[in-house]
Motif scaffolding. Sequence first.
Motif: not given
Length: 382
Positions: A27, A109, A31, A106, A95, A12
Amino acid sequence: MTDDADARRLAWVYLSRVVEGPCPALSALIDRIGVTEAARAVRECDLPESLRSATELRRGTDCAERDLDLVARLGGRALTPDDVEWPSWRMLALGQLDATRDRSAAVPLVLWVRGPLSLPDATEQALAVVGARCSSGYGEQVAADIAGDLAGQGWTIVSGAAFGIDGTAHRAALAAGGTTVAVLGCGVDRPYPAQHERLLAEIAEYGLVVSEYPPGTTAHKHHFLARNRLIAALSDGVLVVEAGMRSGARNTVKWARRLGRPALAVPGPVTSAASVGCHRMIREGEALLVTRAEEVVDETGPLRLAVPDRAVAADETPDGDEGLVYAALPQVGSRLPAHLAADSGLPLATVRAALPALELAGLVGSDPSGWFRLTRTERLVR
């Protein structure tokens, strides 16, 4: 921390340094394949075309351990979506946005944080206060009055630590002995503006300083536009006190509206250039007119949501939102509204509206530790 958890944290943090800010394509990759595999793909440039240019400049820079050590020496920490302290329910609305409309739409992170408080707890009931950098005495007085009153009532004041209204709101919250959160467009180790170094140090001591940008990152104009979405996301509503025709505060209002947060604005003298933006937002229906703390609470607090007309009988199983909240309560022990929102998947405002309805129905009670289910015997006694 297990080896796997440690590897995920380093992944991360590495990716946070590579893109430095929101990156919807990255992102989406995380996912799809997971954060450790995404980090490997970035290092090896095993990427779709949409990500190659975004990661090209810094993919060879892996200083995750150094970044973690630096923020720890500052008394801070890095929060990732794997952490308990990650503000999951605050990030839900981000999200769900369409990233094709705006690259900034977004979830961050990593959130880099300095301060002693838990981020979810600190933002459980929060208001963003933003406005003109070149503020007037009138605007600063109104911002201080509203922010100070709300901080004294337990609201957290969220802002961007800029000159003018931002700094006034932070100072008013601190003076009231309340909580304030500063969201930066640079690393948490870089006071910006430099003249607010002492203010940011005080916020870090009693509240929180937050950024999605890794330590050492300098401020750039586009960072602040992306930062505004986090100010809106971490709050129950956005209040603008003074804004010029092209004020950045209007960008924060845009994010509030997209995230489903109430947008509020304070009117000023009709002759004041510093209030032209507020008047325009009010006139065009982008923001509601408010003049004092009580009106802010009326528009952003839980009491603006109507309690259902029919209370649930004690021997019934509640349905709808009340049922989801009741199901999220443990059989033994208590939960705070923020935790119930995360567990039930409901917005915090909906949870706060459902809990009094359940209490009126005799199904739940509350104490300083949170809300809890009542046993059948306790229902009869009450």
